[in-house]
Design a protein around this motif. Structure first.
Motif, PDB file in Angstrom:
ATOM      1  N   ILE A  21       0.834  -1.204   0.000  1.00 32.74           N
ATOM      2  CA  ILE A  21       0.000   0.000   0.000  1.00 32.74           C
ATOM      3  C   ILE A  21       0.872   1.258   0.000  1.00 32.74           C
ATOM      4  O   ILE A  21       0.589   2.232  -0.704  1.00 32.74           O
ATOM      5  CB  ILE A  21      -0.955   0.004   1.211  1.00 32.74           C
ATOM      6  CG1 ILE A  21      -1.997  -1.111   1.064  1.00 32.74           C
ATOM      7  CG2 ILE A  21      -1.652   1.354   1.361  1.00 32.74           C
ATOM      8  CD1 ILE A  21      -2.815  -1.344   2.328  1.00 32.74           C
ATOM      9  N   SER A  22       1.947   1.245   0.787  1.00 39.23           N
ATOM     10  CA  SER A  22       2.818   2.425   0.849  1.00 39.23           C
ATOM     11  C   SER A  22       3.457   2.710  -0.508  1.00 39.23           C
ATOM     12  O   SER A  22       3.631   3.874  -0.892  1.00 39.23           O
ATOM     13  CB  SER A  22       3.901   2.234   1.917  1.00 39.23           C
ATOM     14  OG  SER A  22       4.867   1.277   1.519  1.00 39.23           O
ATOM     15  N   ALA A  23       3.800   1.658  -1.235  1.00 34.02           N
ATOM     16  CA  ALA A  23       4.379   1.846  -2.569  1.00 34.02           C
ATOM     17  C   ALA A  23       3.362   2.476  -3.514  1.00 34.02           C
ATOM     18  O   ALA A  23       3.708   3.345  -4.330  1.00 34.02           O
ATOM     19  CB  ALA A  23       4.866   0.505  -3.126  1.00 34.02           C
ATOM     20  N   LYS A  24       2.105   2.058  -3.413  1.00 32.46           N
ATOM     21  CA  LYS A  24       1.052   2.656  -4.231  1.00 32.46           C
ATOM     22  C   LYS A  24       0.838   4.112  -3.850  1.00 32.46           C
ATOM     23  O   LYS A  24       0.704   4.983  -4.722  1.00 32.46           O
ATOM     24  CB  LYS A  24      -0.252   1.866  -4.058  1.00 32.46           C
ATOM     25  CG  LYS A  24      -1.389   2.392  -4.933  1.00 32.46           C
ATOM     26  CD  LYS A  24      -1.045   2.254  -6.408  1.00 32.46           C
ATOM     27  CE  LYS A  24      -2.171   2.710  -7.307  1.00 32.46           C
ATOM     28  NZ  LYS A  24      -1.820   2.596  -8.741  1.00 32.46           N
ATOM     29  N   ALA A  25       0.810   4.387  -2.538  1.00 28.49           N
ATOM     30  CA  ALA A  25       0.667   5.771  -2.087  1.00 28.49           C
ATOM     31  C   ALA A  25       1.826   6.616  -2.602  1.00 28.49           C
ATOM     32  O   ALA A  25       1.642   7.775  -3.006  1.00 28.49           O
ATOM     33  CB  ALA A  25       0.597   5.820  -0.565  1.00 28.49           C
ATOM     34  N   GLY A  26       3.031   6.036  -2.600  1.00 25.58           N
ATOM     35  CA  GLY A  26       4.191   6.752  -3.121  1.00 25.58           C
ATOM     36  C   GLY A  26       4.058   7.087  -4.588  1.00 25.58           C
ATOM     37  O   GLY A  26       4.448   8.178  -5.030  1.00 25.58           O
ATOM     38  N   SER A  27       3.495   6.175  -5.365  1.00 27.55           N
ATOM     39  CA  SER A  27       3.304   6.450  -6.793  1.00 27.55           C
ATOM     40  C   SER A  27       2.273   7.561  -6.999  1.00 27.55           C
ATOM     41  O   SER A  27       2.405   8.374  -7.912  1.00 27.55           O
ATOM     42  CB  SER A  27       2.874   5.177  -7.534  1.00 27.55           C
ATOM     43  OG  SER A  27       1.544   4.805  -7.206  1.00 27.55           O
ATOM     44  N   ILE A  28       1.262   7.608  -6.118  1.00 29.14           N
ATOM     45  CA  ILE A  28       0.274   8.697  -6.166  1.00 29.14           C
ATOM     46  C   ILE A  28       0.948  10.036  -5.875  1.00 29.14           C
ATOM     47  O   ILE A  28       0.705  11.040  -6.555  1.00 29.14           O
ATOM     48  CB  ILE A  28      -0.863   8.428  -5.158  1.00 29.14           C
ATOM     49  CG1 ILE A  28      -1.699   7.230  -5.616  1.00 29.14           C
ATOM     50  CG2 ILE A  28      -1.743   9.662  -4.966  1.00 29.14           C
ATOM     51  CD1 ILE A  28      -2.693   6.744  -4.583  1.00 29.14           C
ATOM     52  N   VAL A  29       1.810  10.053  -4.866  1.00 25.63           N
ATOM     53  CA  VAL A  29       2.544  11.270  -4.500  1.00 25.63           C
ATOM     54  C   VAL A  29       3.398  11.754  -5.677  1.00 25.63           C
ATOM     55  O   VAL A  29       3.439  12.954  -5.987  1.00 25.63           O
ATOM     56  CB  VAL A  29       3.421  11.010  -3.259  1.00 25.63           C
ATOM     57  CG1 VAL A  29       4.391  12.161  -3.019  1.00 25.63           C
ATOM     58  CG2 VAL A  29       2.545  10.788  -2.028  1.00 25.63           C
ATOM     59  N   GLY A 124       6.542  15.477   5.524  1.00 24.00           N
ATOM     60  CA  GLY A 124       7.418  16.431   4.856  1.00 24.00           C
ATOM     61  C   GLY A 124       6.689  17.187   3.760  1.00 24.00           C
ATOM     62  O   GLY A 124       7.265  17.462   2.698  1.00 24.00           O
ATOM     63  N   THR A 125       5.427  17.556   4.035  1.00 24.46           N
ATOM     64  CA  THR A 125       4.620  18.238   3.013  1.00 24.46           C
ATOM     65  C   THR A 125       5.233  19.570   2.596  1.00 24.46           C
ATOM     66  O   THR A 125       5.265  19.910   1.408  1.00 24.46           O
ATOM     67  CB  THR A 125       3.182  18.460   3.508  1.00 24.46           C
ATOM     68  OG1 THR A 125       2.585  17.192   3.796  1.00 24.46           O
ATOM     69  CG2 THR A 125       2.340  19.156   2.454  1.00 24.46           C
ATOM     70  N   SER A 126       5.716  20.344   3.563  1.00 30.06           N
ATOM     71  CA  SER A 126       6.320  21.634   3.235  1.00 30.06           C
ATOM     72  C   SER A 126       7.494  21.456   2.289  1.00 30.06           C
ATOM     73  O   SER A 126       7.644  22.189   1.300  1.00 30.06           O
ATOM     74  CB  SER A 126       6.764  22.338   4.525  1.00 30.06           C
ATOM     75  OG  SER A 126       7.404  23.557   4.239  1.00 30.06           O
ATOM     76  N   GLU A 127       8.323  20.457   2.572  1.00 31.30           N
ATOM     77  CA  GLU A 127       9.477  20.180   1.711  1.00 31.30           C
ATOM     78  C   GLU A 127       9.020  19.700   0.330  1.00 31.30           C
ATOM     79  O   GLU A 127       9.646  20.034  -0.687  1.00 31.30           O
ATOM     80  CB  GLU A 127      10.382  19.133   2.376  1.00 31.30           C
ATOM     81  CG  GLU A 127      11.193  19.664   3.546  1.00 31.30           C
ATOM     82  CD  GLU A 127      10.346  19.968   4.788  1.00 31.30           C
ATOM     83  OE1 GLU A 127      10.744  20.832   5.585  1.00 31.30           O
ATOM     84  OE2 GLU A 127       9.274  19.335   4.967  1.00 31.30           O
ATOM     85  N   TYR A 128       7.950  18.938   0.289  1.00 31.81           N
ATOM     86  CA  TYR A 128       7.373  18.464  -0.972  1.00 31.81           C
ATOM     87  C   TYR A 128       7.002  19.644  -1.865  1.00 31.81           C
ATOM     88  O   TYR A 128       7.293  19.642  -3.069  1.00 31.81           O
ATOM     89  CB  TYR A 128       6.145  17.613  -0.649  1.00 31.81           C
ATOM     90  CG  TYR A 128       5.376  17.058  -1.815  1.00 31.81           C
ATOM     91  CD1 TYR A 128       5.891  16.044  -2.617  1.00 31.81           C
ATOM     92  CD2 TYR A 128       4.075  17.512  -2.095  1.00 31.81           C
ATOM     93  CE1 TYR A 128       5.158  15.504  -3.663  1.00 31.81           C
ATOM     94  CE2 TYR A 128       3.336  16.982  -3.134  1.00 31.81           C
ATOM     95  CZ  TYR A 128       3.874  15.975  -3.918  1.00 31.81           C
ATOM     96  OH  TYR A 128       3.134  15.443  -4.946  1.00 31.81           O
ATOM     97  N   THR A 129       6.372  20.658  -1.274  1.00 32.89           N
ATOM     98  CA  THR A 129       5.955  21.823  -2.057  1.00 32.89           C
ATOM     99  C   THR A 129       7.151  22.662  -2.503  1.00 32.89           C
ATOM    100  O   THR A 129       7.046  23.429  -3.456  1.00 32.89           O
ATOM    101  CB  THR A 129       4.989  22.716  -1.257  1.00 32.89           C
ATOM    102  OG1 THR A 129       5.663  23.268  -0.115  1.00 32.89           O
ATOM    103  CG2 THR A 129       3.772  21.939  -0.801  1.00 32.89           C
TER     104      THR A 129
END
Length: 323
Positions: A21-29, A124-129
């Motif tokens: 599931i985490s790998a799928k979530a990562g692909s969504i990200v 790490g949402t801030s870093e993502y943006t």
């Protein structure tokens, strides 16, 4: 067919499912980042939410809920219950390598009612943006009777700077207390020097005073609690030092379990074990200290927190309760 040779233990099945599931979530990200349409929402001071956070959490919680309908799952994001979940986000498969392990005896008789899963869909949402993609992790932590025992840490952008090579993009690390951790090469931090990691965007006089008192040879200031604990896990830092409130249970559950499975420790700055019961306060009010060795490093760094730093944390916590 795989069930004849692989574990049907509840704890291992949840971890096995969470790995996929985490790998799928990562692909969504990653997919959201590619569109450039992050749809950022400001939830408060230094607290952002993007379309990637929302989609990844829907993926994780919906997938886990379908496979394990009786367990409690707590996610960081507050989402619209009427959100339509894309069928392609739902994962029903298990990672066979996780199921091939023998579950430690202490987790053999765990029931659904004993379990709380803590989810940070994009730490790490801030870093993502800001495009600091190596700081981003997907965290799924498994607690039993209030104790963090299992964790999955997925890095969606691992090797992103080598994308033109044949190197695989993304990496998943998982661990279980009493069994060990997998998906990476475990290294000890450098001998003869002290390296600490701490926040890059939530600094304060208290944090700076603690770092100064430790007097490290190097300070690594990065984003994401998961990323910072990974630096400790992989031997790039001796400790993650954060004597401040603000870090949440979904930030620490998975990293704590992986770290402990390797002989490290994560507590508050008083040395108290964090609790992950379903009704617990979500904020780690008394800060976080994560070290690579429970026996030697942890007592050393705990002793570096002065009475003034501890009093400041206690005062902040008391003020919150009074409000």
């Amino acid at each position: 067919m795989i069930w004849k040779t692989m574990s049907n233990n509840l704890v291992l099945r949840i971890l096995s499912s969470s790995v996929n599931i985490s790998a799928k979530a990562g692909s969504i990200v990653r997919d959201v980042m590619k569109t450039g349409e992050l749809a950022v929402v400001d939830k408060g001071v230094n607290d952002l939410q993007t379309e990637a956070d929302r989609r990844a959490q829907n993926c994780i919680i919906t997938s886990l809920s379908k496979q394990f309908p009786k367990i409690a799952i707590i996610g960081e994001e507050t989402l619209d219950p009427n959100d339509k979940i894309d069928d392609k986000w739902i994962v029903s498969s298990f990672d066979e390598s996780v199921l091939s392990h023998k579950c430690p005896e202490e987790w053999l008789n765990v029931t659904d009612e004993d379990i709380v899963v803590w989810v940070d869909p994009l730490d790490g949402t801030s870093e993502y943006t800001q495009g600091l993609l190596d700081h981003v992790t997907v965290l799924i932590g498994l607690s039993v009777k209030g104790r963090a025992i299992g964790g999955v840490i997925h890095q969606p952008f691992y090797n992103f700077d080598k994308e033109n090579d044949s190197t695989k993009l993304g990496r998943t690390i998982w661990g279980l207390v009493g069994l060990g951790a997998y998906g990476f090469q475990h290294r000890q931090p450098p001998v003869g020097k002290v390296i600490v990691t701490t926040t890059r965007s939530h600094s304060s006089p208290t944090i700076n005073a603690a770092i100064e008192h430790i007097n490290p040879d190097e300070v690594i200031r990065v984003g994401g609690a998961g990323h910072k604990v990974l630096l400790v896990i992989e031997g790039q830092a001796h400790a993650y030092v954060f004597p401040s409130r603000g870090c949440k249970k979904w930030d620490t559950c998975a990293p704590e379990a992986v770290l402990e499975s390797l002989g490290g420790r994560l507590t508050d700055v008083f040395g108290n074990q964090l609790r992950y019961d379903r009704n617990v306060e979500h904020t780690n009010e008394l800060g976080v200290l994560a070290t690579h060795c429970a026996r030697t490093s942890h007592p050393y760094f705990l002793a570096k927190f002065s009475d003034d730093i501890k009093a400041s944390l206690l005062s902040s916590s008391q003020m919150k309760r009074n409000n």
